[in-house]
Design an enzyme around this catalytic site. Structure first.
Site, mmCIF file in Angstrom:
data_model
loop_
_atom_site.group_PDB
_atom_site.id
_atom_site.type_symbol
_atom_site.label_atom_id
_atom_site.label_comp_id
_atom_site.label_asym_id
_atom_site.label_seq_id
_atom_site.Cartn_x
_atom_site.Cartn_y
_atom_site.Cartn_z
ATOM 1 N N ASN A 10 0.881 -1.224 0.004
ATOM 2 C CA ASN A 10 -0.163 -0.073 -0.089
ATOM 3 C C ASN A 10 0.753 1.375 -0.274
ATOM 4 O O ASN A 10 1.720 1.538 0.966
ATOM 5 C CB ASN A 10 -0.925 0.178 1.114
ATOM 6 C CG ASN A 10 -1.770 1.338 1.213
ATOM 7 O OD1 ASN A 10 -1.606 2.350 0.729
ATOM 8 N ND2 ASN A 10 -2.972 1.008 1.942
ATOM 9 N N GLU A 37 -4.068 1.804 -2.820
ATOM 10 C CA GLU A 37 -4.144 3.390 -2.595
ATOM 11 C C GLU A 37 -3.394 3.924 -3.439
ATOM 12 O O GLU A 37 -2.439 4.842 -3.100
ATOM 13 C CB GLU A 37 -3.639 3.652 -1.138
ATOM 14 C CG GLU A 37 -4.894 3.427 -0.113
ATOM 15 C CD GLU A 37 -4.720 3.993 1.272
ATOM 16 O OE1 GLU A 37 -5.382 5.385 1.151
ATOM 17 O OE2 GLU A 37 -4.069 3.643 2.004
ATOM 18 N N ASP A 152 -3.799 -4.838 1.148
ATOM 19 C CA ASP A 152 -4.132 -4.206 2.497
ATOM 20 C C ASP A 152 -5.549 -4.778 2.970
ATOM 21 O O ASP A 152 -6.461 -4.183 2.471
ATOM 22 C CB ASP A 152 -3.975 -2.829 2.432
ATOM 23 C CG ASP A 152 -4.441 -2.032 3.792
ATOM 24 O OD1 ASP A 152 -4.631 -2.755 4.710
ATOM 25 O OD2 ASP A 152 -4.423 -0.882 3.727
ATOM 26 N N ASN A 154 -6.623 -4.407 5.912
ATOM 27 C CA ASN A 154 -7.177 -3.733 6.908
ATOM 28 C C ASN A 154 -7.881 -4.366 8.174
ATOM 29 O O ASN A 154 -8.711 -4.148 8.940
ATOM 30 C CB ASN A 154 -8.262 -2.763 6.648
ATOM 31 C CG ASN A 154 -7.611 -1.340 6.285
ATOM 32 O OD1 ASN A 154 -6.572 -0.821 7.098
ATOM 33 N ND2 ASN A 154 -7.880 -0.836 5.044
ATOM 34 N N ASP A 223 -1.444 -6.292 6.185
ATOM 35 C CA ASP A 223 -1.051 -6.690 4.793
ATOM 36 C C ASP A 223 -0.709 -8.026 4.651
ATOM 37 O O ASP A 223 0.167 -8.392 5.279
ATOM 38 C CB ASP A 223 -0.055 -5.694 4.218
ATOM 39 C CG ASP A 223 -0.048 -4.006 4.365
ATOM 40 O OD1 ASP A 223 -0.829 -3.439 3.497
ATOM 41 O OD2 ASP A 223 0.028 -3.693 5.646
ATOM 42 N N ASP A 252 2.933 4.757 4.855
ATOM 43 C CA ASP A 252 2.591 4.195 6.412
ATOM 44 C C ASP A 252 2.652 2.598 6.319
ATOM 45 O O ASP A 252 2.719 2.042 7.397
ATOM 46 C CB ASP A 252 1.371 4.608 7.086
ATOM 47 C CG ASP A 252 0.169 4.666 6.252
ATOM 48 O OD1 ASP A 252 0.184 4.434 5.179
ATOM 49 O OD2 ASP A 252 -0.791 5.082 6.841
ATOM 50 N N HIS A 253 2.783 1.896 5.106
ATOM 51 C CA HIS A 253 2.967 0.713 5.000
ATOM 52 C C HIS A 253 4.225 0.158 4.315
ATOM 53 O O HIS A 253 4.738 1.280 3.881
ATOM 54 C CB HIS A 253 1.740 0.088 3.922
ATOM 55 C CG HIS A 253 0.471 0.197 4.468
ATOM 56 N ND1 HIS A 253 -0.392 -0.937 4.833
ATOM 57 C CD2 HIS A 253 -0.565 1.430 4.693
ATOM 58 C CE1 HIS A 253 -1.578 -0.230 5.223
ATOM 59 N NE2 HIS A 253 -1.677 0.968 5.192
#
Length: 263
Positions: A10, A37, A152, A154, A223, A252-253
């Protein structure tokens, strides 16, 4: 034997992080990179820049939010965008088939909904989306026995995938209905590649930008690379590459790679 490397990442805006994607691919020439994303419309997807380093791509873009892509060394075919028969304007699924020495491999890049909080309409949407994904995959895995769905999700599958389970109790990403939805996918004959192996070190793939979370390793493993029964037999490793999270202005991933040895 031939090696097939499948990665999910991501990137939290491909417009911002295209140089990082190119840098990472040049250092890690994987076979298929599943991105999430993108946050760019279709017409702004940087296909030329990727072709310059020897990669092809299929993608489903969306301005500002969402967006998924498959970046690959060979061109994918039988492309599917989004979940069939699920009315959704959000671009969260892209699937394609790739020829390998073991036969066709179906690869899906998934950006699963976040859910926001347990009382939100977005949480209701998340659970409905996962149910639609389950229904689609139940037929897809019959059509494509060699199937991998990376992305991802989540969802942190267990407390072992959470830096502070007590802090996260009854919070989105770790709630029991979400975990049940992920386990329902696994019941189709899918396997969490990371948990196929004894792992050393931190399992996390995402760290909040706030409160020095990465520095404190206060993260979650959300992930995942899920592999069908047949691909599980070929999987020899699943690796989390933390280095990109240390770069300037990172996502951030961070990337997760499943390594398969095919006959």
């Amino acid at each position: 034997m031939t090696t097939l490397k499948l990665t999910t990442w991501n990137v939290n805006s491909l417009n911002v992080r295209l140089p990082q994607v190119i840098q990472w691919l040049q250092a890690n020439p994987v076979d298929v990179l599943c991105l999430q994303e993108l946050k760019i419309p279709d017409e702004r997807f940087p296909i030329e820049a990727l072709q310059e380093i020897g990669y092809q791509a299929v993608w489903a873009g969306q301005k500002t939010y969402n967006g998924v892509a498959l970046i690959s060394r060979t061109q994918g075919y039988d492309v599917q965008r989004n979940i069939p028969d699920f009315d959704d304007h959000q671009q969260r699924i892209i699937a394609a088939t790739y020829d390998t020495s073991a036969g066709p491999v179906r690869v899906i890049s998934a950006y699963c909904p976040n859910g926001q909080d347990l009382e939100s309409d977005k949480y209701t949407y998340k659970l409905a989306w996962f149910e639609a994904l389950y229904q689609w995959l139940s037929t897809e895995i019959q059509k494509y026995p060699h199937l991998a769905i990376l992305g991802d999700y989540n969802i942190a599958p267990t407390d072992a995938d959470v830096h502070d389970p007590a802090k996260w109790q009854n919070v989105v990403l770790v709630s029991e209905p979400e975990r049940a939805a992920l386990n329902k996918l696994l019941s189709l004959g899918l396997h969490d590649a990371y948990r196929l192996f004894e792992q050393n070190g931190s399992p996390f793939t995402w760290w909040d930008y706030r409160r020095f979370a990465f520095r404190r390793d206060a993260g979650l493993r959300i992930d995942h690379a899920l592999l069908s029964d047949s691909l599980k037999e070929f999987c020899v490793a699943c690796e989390i590459d933390r280095e990109p999270r240390t770069w300037e202005q990172p996502s951030d991933h961070t990337p997760v790679t499943a390594v398969l040895q095919l006959p």
